[in-house]
Design a protein around this motif. Structure first.
Motif, short mmCIF file in Angstrom:
data_model
loop_
_atom_site.label_atom_id
_atom_site.label_comp_id
_atom_site.label_asym_id
_atom_site.label_seq_id
_atom_site.Cartn_x
_atom_site.Cartn_y
_atom_site.Cartn_z
N THR A 203 0.83 -1.21 0.00
CA THR A 203 0.00 0.00 0.00
C THR A 203 0.86 1.26 0.00
N ILE A 204 1.92 1.25 0.79
CA ILE A 204 2.80 2.41 0.86
C ILE A 204 3.52 2.63 -0.47
N TYR A 207 1.09 4.15 -2.79
CA TYR A 207 0.86 5.53 -2.36
C TYR A 207 1.98 6.45 -2.83
N THR A 211 1.82 9.34 -5.69
CA THR A 211 2.13 10.71 -5.27
C THR A 211 3.22 11.33 -6.12
N ASN A 281 -5.07 14.49 -3.28
CA ASN A 281 -5.47 14.05 -1.94
C ASN A 281 -6.54 12.96 -2.00
N GLN A 284 -4.87 9.71 -3.02
CA GLN A 284 -4.12 9.15 -1.89
C GLN A 284 -5.04 8.48 -0.88
N GLN A 285 -6.16 9.12 -0.59
CA GLN A 285 -7.10 8.55 0.37
C GLN A 285 -7.70 7.24 -0.14
N ILE A 287 -6.21 5.05 -2.12
CA ILE A 287 -5.18 4.01 -1.95
C ILE A 287 -5.08 3.58 -0.49
N ILE A 288 -5.11 4.56 0.42
CA ILE A 288 -5.02 4.24 1.85
C ILE A 288 -6.21 3.39 2.29
N TYR A 324 -0.41 5.88 8.09
CA TYR A 324 -0.84 6.57 6.86
C TYR A 324 -1.01 8.06 7.11
#
Length: 324
Positions: A203-204, A207, A211, A281, A284-285, A287-288, A324
């Motif tokens: 996940t990171i 992310y 990004t 944003n 990113q959310q 994916i998190i 996160y």
């Protein structure tokens, strides 16, 4: 007429020379590479000692931060129905007190780290400002004739101000994030299973990749904002410095109109930048949330199978949200 006065179509209308396009991905890393030596000042052992102390405080703060969810999760387990009556009263209270102390310790260590590092940060800003000042005096007369004072002062102001932000980003964002990722990976792998750590790392990676790609695309809006801001400030400063010339030719409306043109360009670039930031944003959310759902689903299955406790589920959820 004052020397250097800007007529309506004199050098005040000239735009500063632009830098050739470069791959945007190389810009932030090359900039951080040039700033990095300021984190380890040559010939100043006391400042180096401050950097080491700041890093130690950083590691301690991150360790306390990672231990906070563990104390909270064990308090939840102690309140479970199968716990004894004595445990329901004494153990959760002790764990909650420990939870509160860890949170205070994490915050206090972070503030102490900022206080210790502040001298290094201030020194770096001072040295960079002095280097820029000396460099400007070493440039040719032609450069200063072609480069409007207002725009140049804006560039210096923005650059020097960015040094502190970049140093904080390098030492207190990049390095702490790596440290915390390692801590959380070890905890998930050791306390639960490798699949939890691998899902978190995947996940990171997604992310960070999203990004970087999206940010490199939207950098053009930020560059446009900086350029139009510089040009607007150039026109304002030059017009005010040559106030007598403007009044003599009755060009107040012309100067105001020209200034407003650059302000409008800045406004449009700022709107585009803000819109692209909102999209970034949201992405990113998403994916998190996907990564968080995947890990929590795996944890819920473990709770149903009796392999994990309710406190373990709370621990995993808190670690992920915190990271996160």
């Amino acid at each position: 007429m004052p020397i250097g006065a800007a007529l309506p179509h004199d050098r005040g209308d000239m735009t500063p020379p632009t830098t050739p396009n470069r791959p945007s991905a190389a810009i932030p890393f090359s900039a951080l590479g040039r700033i990095a030596p300021h984190l380890w000042p040559v010939g100043e052992p006391m400042l180096r000692l401050r950097v080491v102390a700041a890093l130690l405080l950083l590691a301690a703060a991150k360790a306390a931060n990672v231990l906070v969810p563990i104390a909270y999760a064990r308090a939840v387990d102690a309140l479970a129905p199968q716990s004894g009556a004595g445990a329901v009263i004494a153990v959760p209270i002790a764990l909650l007190v420990g939870y509160g102390l860890l949170r205070v310790m994490s915050s206090a260590l972070g503030e102490l780290r900022n206080a210790v590092f502040s001298k290094v940060q201030a020194r770096a800003g001072r040295r960079v400002a002095l280097d820029v000042f000396r460099h400007l005096h070493a440039l040719s007369m032609r450069f200063h004739m072609d480069r409007a004072t207002g725009g140049l002062s804006r560039v210096i102001e923005r650059g020097v101000r960015g040094i502190a932000t970049s140093l904080n980003f390098l030492l207190f964002n990049i390095i702490p994030t790596i440290v915390e990722i390692l801590f959380v990976s070890v905890i998930l792998w050791w306390m639960f299973a490798a699949s939890f750590a691998l899902t978190m790392l995947g996940t990171i990676i997604a992310y960070v990749a999203f990004t970087l790609i999206f940010t490199n695309w939207r950098l053009r809006f930020r560059r446009q904002m900086n350029q139009t801001d510089e040009e607007a400030n150039t026109k304002a400063v030059d017009s005010l410095l040559n106030y007598e010339t403007v009044k003599y030719f009755g060009n107040e409306k012309f100067e105001a109109s020209r200034y407003d043109t650059f302000l409008a360009s800045y406004q449009e670039a700022a709107i585009q930048s803000q819109r692209s930031l909102a999209v970034l944003n949201i992405g990113q959310q998403i994916i998190i949330v996907i990564g968080l759902i995947a890990i929590l689903w795996r944890a819920i299955l473990g709770v149903e199978a009796g392999l994990l406790t309710l406190g373990d589920l709370v621990l995993i959820n808190t670690l992920m949200i915190q990271l996160y």
